[in-house]
Motif scaffolding. Structure first.
Motif, PDB file in Angstrom:
ATOM      1  N   LYS A  56       0.854  -1.185   0.000  1.00 47.31           N
ATOM      2  CA  LYS A  56       0.000   0.000   0.000  1.00 47.31           C
ATOM      3  C   LYS A  56       0.891   1.237   0.000  1.00 47.31           C
ATOM      4  N   PRO A  57       0.574   2.221  -0.818  1.00 47.93           N
ATOM      5  CA  PRO A  57       1.370   3.451  -0.777  1.00 47.93           C
ATOM      6  C   PRO A  57       1.062   4.251   0.480  1.00 47.93           C
ATOM      7  N   LYS A  58       2.023   5.020   0.917  1.00 47.68           N
ATOM      8  CA  LYS A  58       1.813   5.934   2.031  1.00 47.68           C
ATOM      9  C   LYS A  58       1.057   7.136   1.476  1.00 47.68           C
TER      10      LYS A  58
ATOM     11  N   PHE B 221      -1.122  15.403   7.479  1.00 47.99           N
ATOM     12  CA  PHE B 221      -1.660  14.250   8.180  1.00 47.99           C
ATOM     13  C   PHE B 221      -1.294  12.964   7.441  1.00 47.99           C
ATOM     14  N   ASP B 222      -0.725  12.002   8.156  1.00 44.01           N
ATOM     15  CA  ASP B 222      -0.481  10.678   7.607  1.00 44.01           C
ATOM     16  C   ASP B 222      -1.806   9.932   7.662  1.00 44.01           C
ATOM     17  N   PHE B 223      -2.293   9.468   6.522  1.00 44.79           N
ATOM     18  CA  PHE B 223      -3.606   8.834   6.470  1.00 44.79           C
ATOM     19  C   PHE B 223      -3.710   7.639   7.411  1.00 44.79           C
ATOM     20  N   ASP B 224      -2.663   6.844   7.521  1.00 49.80           N
ATOM     21  CA  ASP B 224      -2.729   5.637   8.348  1.00 49.80           C
ATOM     22  C   ASP B 224      -2.681   5.909   9.844  1.00 49.80           C
ATOM     23  N   THR B 225      -1.926   6.913  10.255  1.00 48.99           N
ATOM     24  CA  THR B 225      -1.729   7.114  11.694  1.00 48.99           C
ATOM     25  C   THR B 225      -2.396   8.357  12.261  1.00 48.99           C
ATOM     26  N   GLN B 226      -2.804   9.303  11.395  1.00 53.07           N
ATOM     27  CA  GLN B 226      -3.350  10.564  11.896  1.00 53.07           C
ATOM     28  C   GLN B 226      -4.711  10.934  11.304  1.00 53.07           C
TER      29      GLN B 226
ATOM     30  N   LEU C  44      -6.174   9.208 -10.702  1.00 55.27           N
ATOM     31  CA  LEU C  44      -7.091  10.341 -10.575  1.00 55.27           C
ATOM     32  C   LEU C  44      -6.618  11.499 -11.444  1.00 55.27           C
ATOM     33  N   PRO C  45      -7.540  12.370 -11.844  1.00 52.44           N
ATOM     34  CA  PRO C  45      -7.097  13.585 -12.545  1.00 52.44           C
ATOM     35  C   PRO C  45      -6.192  14.383 -11.611  1.00 52.44           C
ATOM     36  N   SER C  46      -5.154  14.971 -12.150  1.00 52.66           N
ATOM     37  CA  SER C  46      -4.218  15.699 -11.296  1.00 52.66           C
ATOM     38  C   SER C  46      -3.940  17.087 -11.850  1.00 52.66           C
ATOM     39  N   GLN C  47      -3.297  17.891 -11.021  1.00 57.59           N
ATOM     40  CA  GLN C  47      -2.850  19.224 -11.405  1.00 57.59           C
ATOM     41  C   GLN C  47      -1.672  19.081 -12.369  1.00 57.59           C
ATOM     42  N   PRO C  48      -1.297  20.163 -13.049  1.00 56.70           N
ATOM     43  CA  PRO C  48      -0.147  20.077 -13.965  1.00 56.70           C
ATOM     44  C   PRO C  48       1.135  19.552 -13.315  1.00 56.70           C
ATOM     45  N   ASP C  49       1.297  19.797 -11.997  1.00 61.74           N
ATOM     46  CA  ASP C  49       2.505  19.307 -11.318  1.00 61.74           C
ATOM     47  C   ASP C  49       2.346  17.863 -10.839  1.00 61.74           C
ATOM     48  N   GLY C  50       1.210  17.230 -11.164  1.00 59.90           N
ATOM     49  CA  GLY C  50       0.986  15.845 -10.777  1.00 59.90           C
ATOM     50  C   GLY C  50       0.307  15.669  -9.433  1.00 59.90           C
ATOM     51  N   SER C  51       0.084  16.754  -8.719  1.00 61.98           N
ATOM     52  CA  SER C  51      -0.544  16.639  -7.404  1.00 61.98           C
ATOM     53  C   SER C  51      -2.053  16.438  -7.533  1.00 61.98           C
ATOM     54  N   ILE C  52      -2.641  15.914  -6.485  1.00 63.93           N
ATOM     55  CA  ILE C  52      -4.079  15.692  -6.417  1.00 63.93           C
ATOM     56  C   ILE C  52      -4.605  16.579  -5.301  1.00 63.93           C
ATOM     57  N   ARG C  53      -5.618  17.373  -5.610  1.00 66.27           N
ATOM     58  CA  ARG C  53      -6.156  18.312  -4.629  1.00 66.27           C
ATOM     59  C   ARG C  53      -7.659  18.135  -4.486  1.00 66.27           C
ATOM     60  N   PHE C  54      -8.143  18.460  -3.289  1.00 65.40           N
ATOM     61  CA  PHE C  54      -9.581  18.463  -3.039  1.00 65.40           C
ATOM     62  C   PHE C  54      -9.878  19.544  -2.006  1.00 65.40           C
ATOM     63  N   CYS C  55     -11.130  19.935  -1.913  1.00 65.42           N
ATOM     64  CA  CYS C  55     -11.549  20.977  -0.975  1.00 65.42           C
ATOM     65  C   CYS C  55     -12.475  20.408   0.089  1.00 65.42           C
ATOM     66  N   CYS C  56     -12.431  21.022   1.250  1.00 62.22           N
ATOM     67  CA  CYS C  56     -13.417  20.670   2.267  1.00 62.22           C
ATOM     68  C   CYS C  56     -14.765  21.211   1.793  1.00 62.22           C
TER      69      CYS C  56
ATOM     70  N   GLN D  66      -0.561  13.424  -1.269  1.00 63.68           N
ATOM     71  CA  GLN D  66       0.725  12.949  -1.768  1.00 63.68           C
ATOM     72  C   GLN D  66       0.782  11.440  -1.577  1.00 63.68           C
ATOM     73  N   VAL D  67       1.270  10.756  -2.591  1.00 65.63           N
ATOM     74  CA  VAL D  67       1.354   9.300  -2.571  1.00 65.63           C
ATOM     75  C   VAL D  67       2.826   8.909  -2.616  1.00 65.63           C
ATOM     76  N   GLU D  68       3.234   8.061  -1.674  1.00 58.97           N
ATOM     77  CA  GLU D  68       4.609   7.556  -1.627  1.00 58.97           C
ATOM     78  C   GLU D  68       4.543   6.051  -1.478  1.00 58.97           C
ATOM     79  N   GLU D  69       5.556   5.357  -1.951  1.00 61.43           N
ATOM     80  CA  GLU D  69       5.611   3.906  -1.743  1.00 61.43           C
ATOM     81  C   GLU D  69       5.635   3.639  -0.257  1.00 61.43           C
ATOM     82  N   GLY D  70       4.842   2.673   0.179  1.00 65.76           N
ATOM     83  CA  GLY D  70       4.767   2.326   1.587  1.00 65.76           C
ATOM     84  C   GLY D  70       5.051   0.863   1.801  1.00 65.76           C
ATOM     85  N   THR D  71       4.647   0.397   2.952  1.00 57.28           N
ATOM     86  CA  THR D  71       4.822  -1.005   3.295  1.00 57.28           C
ATOM     87  C   THR D  71       3.473  -1.690   3.252  1.00 57.28           C
ATOM     88  N   GLU D  72       3.493  -2.979   3.359  1.00 52.73           N
ATOM     89  CA  GLU D  72       2.254  -3.764   3.329  1.00 52.73           C
ATOM     90  C   GLU D  72       1.391  -3.454   4.512  1.00 52.73           C
TER      91      GLU D  72
END
Length: 89
Positions: A3-5, A29-34, A59-71, A83-89
């Protein structure tokens, strides 16, 4: 399957009022821990994006590759970046 971080960061605010939860630009915020620290309204919007990304979707992304959403609070309109990073299982 690894799973990616997933990190969710507040990057902008477009509304006229401050965040009711006290979030400020730069908060991250780290999705898994926070995820419990993230405003429930913002988390409600973020979850489908995170779920798609966690299981290999794109997902559709911004020109810089980021993914954004609003409250969804029209008076606050916090803008978050995922932000998506390689994570652990």
């Amino acid at each position: 399957m690894k799973k990616p971080k997933i990190t969710i960061t507040l990057v902008d605010q477009k509304g006229t009022q401050g965040c009711h939860r006290g979030h400020r630009i730069g908060d991250s915020f780290d999705f898994d821990t926070q995820r419990g620290e993230l405003c429930p309204m913002a988390m409600h919007v973020a979850f489908p994006y995170v779920d798609i990304l966690r299981y290999g979707g794109k997902l559709p992304s911004q020109p810089d590759g980021s993914i954004r959403f609003c409250c969804p609070d029209v008076d606050v309109i916090n803008v978050f970046k995922i932000q998506v990073e390689e994570g652990t299982e």
